[in-house]
Design a protein around this motif. Sequence first.
Motif, PDB file in Angstrom:
ATOM      1  N   GLU A  40     -13.252   9.899  -7.404  1.00 47.43           N
ATOM      2  CA  GLU A  40     -13.420  10.365  -8.786  1.00 47.43           C
ATOM      3  C   GLU A  40     -12.369   9.792  -9.720  1.00 47.43           C
ATOM      4  O   GLU A  40     -12.618   9.642 -10.925  1.00 47.43           O
ATOM      5  N   ARG A  41     -11.196   9.458  -9.203  1.00 42.65           N
ATOM      6  CA  ARG A  41     -10.137   8.904 -10.047  1.00 42.65           C
ATOM      7  C   ARG A  41     -10.527   7.552 -10.640  1.00 42.65           C
ATOM      8  O   ARG A  41     -10.024   7.161 -11.701  1.00 42.65           O
ATOM      9  N   LEU A  42     -11.426   6.838  -9.984  1.00 50.21           N
ATOM     10  CA  LEU A  42     -11.795   5.489 -10.418  1.00 50.21           C
ATOM     11  C   LEU A  42     -12.963   5.478 -11.400  1.00 50.21           C
ATOM     12  O   LEU A  42     -13.218   4.446 -12.024  1.00 50.21           O
ATOM     13  N   ARG A  43     -13.651   6.576 -11.547  1.00 51.57           N
ATOM     14  CA  ARG A  43     -14.865   6.582 -12.360  1.00 51.57           C
ATOM     15  C   ARG A  43     -14.587   6.388 -13.844  1.00 51.57           C
ATOM     16  O   ARG A  43     -15.424   5.893 -14.582  1.00 51.57           O
ATOM     17  N   ARG A  44     -13.400   6.743 -14.289  1.00 50.72           N
ATOM     18  CA  ARG A  44     -13.055   6.608 -15.712  1.00 50.72           C
ATOM     19  C   ARG A  44     -12.279   5.324 -15.993  1.00 50.72           C
ATOM     20  O   ARG A  44     -11.880   5.084 -17.130  1.00 50.72           O
ATOM     21  N   ILE A  45     -12.058   4.499 -14.970  1.00 49.93           N
ATOM     22  CA  ILE A  45     -11.235   3.292 -15.122  1.00 49.93           C
ATOM     23  C   ILE A  45     -12.137   2.067 -15.145  1.00 49.93           C
ATOM     24  O   ILE A  45     -12.851   1.803 -14.178  1.00 49.93           O
ATOM     25  N   ALA A  46     -12.088   1.327 -16.256  1.00 45.94           N
ATOM     26  CA  ALA A  46     -12.983   0.173 -16.436  1.00 45.94           C
ATOM     27  C   ALA A  46     -12.289  -1.113 -16.000  1.00 45.94           C
ATOM     28  O   ALA A  46     -11.898  -1.947 -16.824  1.00 45.94           O
ATOM     29  N   VAL A  47     -12.094  -1.245 -14.697  1.00 50.66           N
ATOM     30  CA  VAL A  47     -11.483  -2.449 -14.134  1.00 50.66           C
ATOM     31  C   VAL A  47     -12.460  -3.085 -13.162  1.00 50.66           C
ATOM     32  O   VAL A  47     -12.986  -2.407 -12.273  1.00 50.66           O
ATOM     33  N   GLU A  48     -12.723  -4.364 -13.346  1.00 45.06           N
ATOM     34  CA  GLU A  48     -13.563  -5.112 -12.421  1.00 45.06           C
ATOM     35  C   GLU A  48     -12.688  -5.770 -11.369  1.00 45.06           C
ATOM     36  O   GLU A  48     -11.598  -6.270 -11.663  1.00 45.06           O
ATOM     37  N   VAL A  49     -13.169  -5.768 -10.122  1.00 43.88           N
ATOM     38  CA  VAL A  49     -12.414  -6.341  -9.015  1.00 43.88           C
ATOM     39  C   VAL A  49     -13.274  -7.412  -8.348  1.00 43.88           C
ATOM     40  O   VAL A  49     -14.396  -7.152  -7.918  1.00 43.88           O
ATOM     41  N   ARG A  50     -12.726  -8.627  -8.297  1.00 42.38           N
ATOM     42  CA  ARG A  50     -13.394  -9.757  -7.652  1.00 42.38           C
ATOM     43  C   ARG A  50     -12.471 -10.294  -6.560  1.00 42.38           C
ATOM     44  O   ARG A  50     -11.258 -10.352  -6.731  1.00 42.38           O
ATOM     45  N   PHE A  51     -13.066 -10.679  -5.434  1.00 45.38           N
ATOM     46  CA  PHE A  51     -12.278 -11.170  -4.308  1.00 45.38           C
ATOM     47  C   PHE A  51     -12.548 -12.656  -4.101  1.00 45.38           C
ATOM     48  O   PHE A  51     -13.695 -13.103  -4.095  1.00 45.38           O
ATOM     49  N   ASP A  52     -11.457 -13.414  -3.951  1.00 42.45           N
ATOM     50  CA  ASP A  52     -11.561 -14.856  -3.749  1.00 42.45           C
ATOM     51  C   ASP A  52     -10.583 -15.262  -2.657  1.00 42.45           C
ATOM     52  O   ASP A  52      -9.370 -15.238  -2.862  1.00 42.45           O
ATOM     53  N   ARG A  53     -11.093 -15.565  -1.473  1.00 45.63           N
ATOM     54  CA  ARG A  53     -10.278 -15.974  -0.327  1.00 45.63           C
ATOM     55  C   ARG A  53      -9.223 -14.925   0.010  1.00 45.63           C
ATOM     56  O   ARG A  53      -8.092 -15.241   0.355  1.00 45.63           O
ATOM     57  N   GLY A  54      -9.611 -13.668  -0.112  1.00 48.76           N
ATOM     58  CA  GLY A  54      -8.732 -12.575   0.248  1.00 48.76           C
ATOM     59  C   GLY A  54      -7.802 -12.104  -0.846  1.00 48.76           C
ATOM     60  O   GLY A  54      -7.071 -11.133  -0.653  1.00 48.76           O
ATOM     61  N   VAL A  55      -7.817 -12.782  -2.000  1.00 45.75           N
ATOM     62  CA  VAL A  55      -7.005 -12.340  -3.143  1.00 45.75           C
ATOM     63  C   VAL A  55      -7.898 -11.558  -4.097  1.00 45.75           C
ATOM     64  O   VAL A  55      -8.971 -12.046  -4.489  1.00 45.75           O
ATOM     65  N   ALA A  56      -7.471 -10.350  -4.450  1.00 45.96           N
ATOM     66  CA  ALA A  56      -8.227  -9.515  -5.390  1.00 45.96           C
ATOM     67  C   ALA A  56      -7.815  -9.872  -6.811  1.00 45.96           C
ATOM     68  O   ALA A  56      -6.624  -9.900  -7.131  1.00 45.96           O
TER      69      ALA A  56
END
Length: 241
Positions: A33-49
């Motif tokens: 629930e803590r993440l539902r209000r946070i507008a951050v996109e996370v993309r992974f590239d060769r193990g780096v977020a």
Amino acid sequence: MVALAQTPPSAERLRAIDGFLAESWADQARHDERLRRIAVEVRFDRGVAHLTGEVAEAADLRLVRDLVGRLAGVYGVWDRVRVAGRDPVVVDLGCGGQKQYPTNLGLDIFPAPGVDAVADLSGSLPLATDSVDALFAVHILEHLIDFLPLVDECHRVLRPGGVLHVMSPWWGHVNAVADPTHVRLLDVQTFKGICGQRPPGTPRWYPLHAGCDGASIFADLTPLPPGADPPTPTHLARFFD
């Protein structure tokens, strides 16, 4: 402990790991629930977020960084996230013509496309104290006979809560010795020394993340203010022998 015979993951396996990490993060974001209000996109590239987006306050970004960094298979957490409407100040050290993000400020000893300011990284950085949100030292420390003065300068210029992102060849991989301009060999354990074993009175760091993929080492470090408690042995044990 990293084995000397460790083989870097193949490109195919890295893509599969990135897919696994994306699915794991999406599942966590749905249930936390803590993440539902946070507008951050996370993309992974060769193990780096790679984190992008905007948050209302710095604590939100710290939460996302911490949770992403706890996923097995993540080597580092890099971000360009706006905090409270402000774009982050991000600096690439020794970038040459290849910045990690196009909008970063690039510093290098030689002029080149992408270099915004010429600076000798073995001396003082031409940056104000507490002025930078993130510093990238990607394939630079291994070129310096003594890189601790640069690490101390990074501590000076980073704002409280800022992050130094390091990526360098792992000493056990041929890339560490194939380039004749490399003058230092590094390991994940090197950052244990930077964070916990330096003389009293020198700038101290807290490791947010550290790891090795068999070819490169990664470390995300945040500066500790004077008088702050050092990292606990249990936290150091998460990354170091």
